[in-house]
Design a protein around this motif. Structure first.
Motif, PDB file in Angstrom:
ATOM      1  N   UNK A   1      14.144 -12.610 -41.277  1.00 11.74           N
ATOM      2  CA  UNK A   1      13.098 -12.047 -41.392  1.00 11.74           C
ATOM      3  C   UNK A   1      12.691 -11.132 -39.905  1.00 11.74           C
ATOM      4  N   UNK A   2      13.064 -11.973 -38.917  1.00 15.62           N
ATOM      5  CA  UNK A   2      12.742 -11.342 -37.694  1.00 15.62           C
ATOM      6  C   UNK A   2      13.486  -9.994 -37.431  1.00 15.62           C
ATOM      7  N   UNK A   3      14.811 -10.229 -37.522  1.00 18.33           N
ATOM      8  CA  UNK A   3      15.734  -9.382 -37.152  1.00 18.33           C
ATOM      9  C   UNK A   3      15.528  -7.925 -38.034  1.00 18.33           C
ATOM     10  N   UNK A   4      15.114  -8.256 -39.430  1.00 16.69           N
ATOM     11  CA  UNK A   4      15.162  -6.933 -40.422  1.00 16.69           C
ATOM     12  C   UNK A   4      13.713  -6.440 -40.209  1.00 16.69           C
ATOM     13  N   UNK A   5      12.709  -7.503 -39.982  1.00 18.43           N
ATOM     14  CA  UNK A   5      11.345  -6.908 -39.784  1.00 18.43           C
ATOM     15  C   UNK A   5      11.042  -6.223 -38.731  1.00 18.43           C
ATOM     16  N   UNK A   6      11.953  -6.342 -37.619  1.00 24.05           N
ATOM     17  CA  UNK A   6      11.706  -5.679 -36.310  1.00 24.05           C
ATOM     18  C   UNK A   6      12.719  -4.552 -36.273  1.00 24.05           C
ATOM     19  N   UNK A   7      13.695  -4.365 -37.425  1.00 20.87           N
ATOM     20  CA  UNK A   7      14.359  -3.258 -37.794  1.00 20.87           C
ATOM     21  C   UNK A   7      15.683  -2.903 -36.606  1.00 20.87           C
ATOM     22  N   UNK A   8      16.231  -4.058 -36.483  1.00 22.39           N
ATOM     23  CA  UNK A   8      17.388  -4.209 -35.571  1.00 22.39           C
ATOM     24  C   UNK A   8      18.567  -3.542 -36.179  1.00 22.39           C
TER      25      UNK A   8
ATOM     26  N   UNK B   1      17.497  10.262 -34.469  1.00 21.94           N
ATOM     27  CA  UNK B   1      18.689  10.706 -33.764  1.00 21.94           C
ATOM     28  C   UNK B   1      19.812   9.582 -33.922  1.00 21.94           C
ATOM     29  N   UNK B   2      19.661   8.234 -33.758  1.00 21.80           N
ATOM     30  CA  UNK B   2      20.609   7.275 -33.840  1.00 21.80           C
ATOM     31  C   UNK B   2      21.061   7.107 -35.431  1.00 21.80           C
ATOM     32  N   UNK B   3      20.167   7.410 -36.341  1.00 22.14           N
ATOM     33  CA  UNK B   3      20.803   7.347 -37.573  1.00 22.14           C
ATOM     34  C   UNK B   3      21.313   8.684 -38.103  1.00 22.14           C
TER      35      UNK B   3
ATOM     36  N   UNK C   1      23.581   3.817 -43.794  1.00 21.39           N
ATOM     37  CA  UNK C   1      22.448   3.490 -43.407  1.00 21.39           C
ATOM     38  C   UNK C   1      21.766   2.364 -44.135  1.00 21.39           C
ATOM     39  N   UNK C   2      21.326   1.299 -43.308  1.00 16.62           N
ATOM     40  CA  UNK C   2      20.659   0.088 -44.342  1.00 16.62           C
ATOM     41  C   UNK C   2      19.165   0.635 -44.128  1.00 16.62           C
ATOM     42  N   UNK C   3      18.418   0.158 -45.372  1.00 20.28           N
ATOM     43  CA  UNK C   3      17.029   0.757 -45.541  1.00 20.28           C
ATOM     44  C   UNK C   3      16.255   0.268 -44.357  1.00 20.28           C
ATOM     45  N   UNK C   4      16.478  -1.192 -43.733  1.00 20.86           N
ATOM     46  CA  UNK C   4      15.564  -1.659 -42.705  1.00 20.86           C
ATOM     47  C   UNK C   4      15.778  -0.930 -41.467  1.00 20.86           C
ATOM     48  N   UNK C   5      16.713  -0.101 -41.289  1.00 21.94           N
ATOM     49  CA  UNK C   5      16.896   0.603 -40.090  1.00 21.94           C
ATOM     50  C   UNK C   5      16.013   1.706 -39.879  1.00 21.94           C
ATOM     51  N   UNK C   6      15.372   2.163 -40.718  1.00 20.15           N
ATOM     52  CA  UNK C   6      14.426   3.151 -40.823  1.00 20.15           C
ATOM     53  C   UNK C   6      13.080   2.719 -40.411  1.00 20.15           C
ATOM     54  N   UNK C   7      12.259   3.474 -39.346  1.00 19.16           N
ATOM     55  CA  UNK C   7      10.792   3.286 -39.259  1.00 19.16           C
ATOM     56  C   UNK C   7      10.141   3.884 -40.482  1.00 19.16           C
ATOM     57  N   UNK C   8       9.366   3.086 -40.995  1.00 16.76           N
ATOM     58  CA  UNK C   8       8.291   3.853 -41.983  1.00 16.76           C
ATOM     59  C   UNK C   8       7.651   5.027 -41.521  1.00 16.76           C
ATOM     60  N   UNK C   9       7.620   5.739 -42.704  1.00 16.98           N
ATOM     61  CA  UNK C   9       7.075   7.133 -42.486  1.00 16.98           C
ATOM     62  C   UNK C   9       5.280   6.976 -43.104  1.00 16.98           C
ATOM     63  N   UNK C  10       4.291   7.039 -42.012  1.00 13.37           N
ATOM     64  CA  UNK C  10       3.256   6.929 -42.342  1.00 13.37           C
ATOM     65  C   UNK C  10       2.415   8.094 -41.843  1.00 13.37           C
ATOM     66  N   UNK C  11       1.761   8.855 -42.545  1.00 11.74           N
ATOM     67  CA  UNK C  11       0.832  10.114 -41.938  1.00 11.74           C
ATOM     68  C   UNK C  11      -0.581  10.002 -42.002  1.00 11.74           C
ATOM     69  N   UNK C  12      -1.155   8.833 -41.960  1.00  9.18           N
ATOM     70  CA  UNK C  12      -2.620   8.827 -42.037  1.00  9.18           C
ATOM     71  C   UNK C  12      -3.441   8.418 -40.813  1.00  9.18           C
TER      72      UNK C  12
END
Length: 428
Positions: A90-97, A404-406, A413-424
């Protein structure tokens, strides 16, 4: 993750502000003095929108004004995950390592990192996940004076990765000085004893951040420094100029630091070594690290350095000029000084265009208007950042770096490596 505009009385106002701000950021940049409209003073960012970051990278003046109203939800999310109970997955995936080598080339070239941490936990996590890949190894030196809660959270994170560990010996106040030098040496001993076979070691602190990917760092080392150490510096001169700063020479190139006022040394250097001064930061070969830890000259130089004001700015560069030291560059001067992008006070108009953030001692804490220069810089790392003073700078830079890394990844590419896209946006 931050909330949408949930306060019912302010819902209409929030919608108006959000739409107008987003429409502005999507417009072409205006030209001419005074052409930028004032930014909406009531707006505060939610999860940092890509539109705002893009506007900052393009150098839009009004975007910098909006950025002043942004808090750091990324920092809050990091702290919540580390302070709350949870398993390592939960920690490693939640923090997107990143959880796998991103290319065969990178998998076959391991780097070691020494990272010093004082108390900025969220910034440390942002730095670590930016430089983290499973084939590298990381020694974390936590200042003994850091808050207990911070040390506990770092331990929680580190325990989730077999290639990340806390230094076995920890110093108090690992800032410039002998304790800083000793902290690096302690980590070097741990890294040499570790099971990981790394090629180079790089030292960083929690206020640094990479502006090149792991692949690009490897390419830089292999193409320009293959088998050699990077420790830029020059011979310690006899007397300082009256205007010289106590921490860096005015004549040195951007990014260099000065070891001490050039008073005559109370004792002659051991083995008649020529003393150099330069950067406390380095990129060193594994063989050179073994030399530093075992060679009699290096040990005697360490004992002699205790009397110096800033020995970490003398020690590495002096030993790198010992001709028979592994990877030595006896004829090098300030070559390699571009590894780290730093804006030094007093170099405005010469090495850089001024500090867009705030001055802290001799250097600049980057502000939003510095982002266009940072993403174009040839340097590997940049220093320095403060999430409390300029939260949007590091947040946008981190999102840019991860994309750039991805983009360079040669594996799925694993889904949890991405930072979520938010535009609000939301109203404060």
């Amino acid at each position: 993750m931050s909330r949408l505009c949930t306060a019912r009385p302010g819902l209409l106002l929030c919608a108006v502000v959000c739409v107008s701000a987003l429409l502005y950021f999507r417009q072409p940049a205006r030209e001419g003095p005074g052409a930028e409209p004032p930014s909406p003073a009531v707006v505060e960012c939610g999860f940092y929108p890509d539109e705002l970051c893009s506007a900052l990278f393009e150098g839009r003046g009004a975007a910098s004004q909006v950025a002043k109203f942004c808090r750091n939800p990324l920092g809050s999310e990091i702290l919540e995950r580390l302070y709350a109970p949870g398993n390592c997955s939960q920690i490693s995936q939640g923090l997107r390592f990143i959880s796998r080598p991103l290319s065969a080339e990178e998998g076959n070239f391991s780097l070691a990192y020494i990272v010093t941490v004082h108390e900025e936990l969220a910034m440390f996590v942002q730095l670590l996940r930016a430089i983290y890949v499973p084939q590298n190894v990381y020694c974390i030196h936590i200042d003994e004076r850091a808050p207990k809660k911070c040390k506990s959270a770092v331990q929680t994170l580190v325990s989730c990765f077999e290639n990340v560990f806390i230094a076995s010996e920890r110093e108090k106040g690992a800032h410039p000085g002998f304790v800083r030098l000793q902290a690096d040496l302690s980590c070097m001993e741990d890294l040499i004893r570790s099971q990981f076979q790394w090629s180079y070691v790089i030292n960083l602190c929690e206020q640094d951040f990479p502006i090149k990917t792991n692949k690009e760092i490897i390419h830089y080392i292999r193409s320009k420094w293959n088998g050699r150490n990077i420790t830029p510096g020059a011979i310690q001169t006899a007397k300082p100029e009256p205007t010289t700063s106590p921490s860096r020479p005015e004549s040195a190139p951007e990014g260099s630091v000065r070891a001490s006022p050039n008073q005559r040394f109370q004792e002659e250097p051991p083995y008649n070594l020529t003393i150099y001064f330069g950067s406390a930061y380095y990129v060193l070969t594994r063989a050179f690290v073994q030399f530093v830890l075992t060679d009699t000259r290096a040990k005697d130089m360490l004992r002699w350095s205790k009397a110096l004001q800033s020995p970490e700015c003398h020690y590495w560069v002096t030993l790198n000029h010992v001709e028979d030291a592994p990877g030595a560059t006896p004829n090098a001067g300030w070559e390699g000084n571009d590894v780290r992008a730093t804006k030094w006070r007093g170099k405005e108009g010469d090495a850089h265009d001024g500090c867009a953030g705030r001055s802290d001692r001799d250097s600049c804490v980057y502000g939003p208007a510095d982002l266009p220069r940072l993403v174009r810089s040839p340097s590997l790392f940049a220093s320095k950042f403060e999430s409390s003073a300029e939260p949007l700078v590091l947040a946008c830079l981190e999102r840019w770096h991860r994309r750039r890394v991805l983009q360079q990844a040669e594996v799925p590419v694993e889904p949890h490596w991405h930072f979520p896209r938010q535009t609000h946006f939301r109203v404060h």
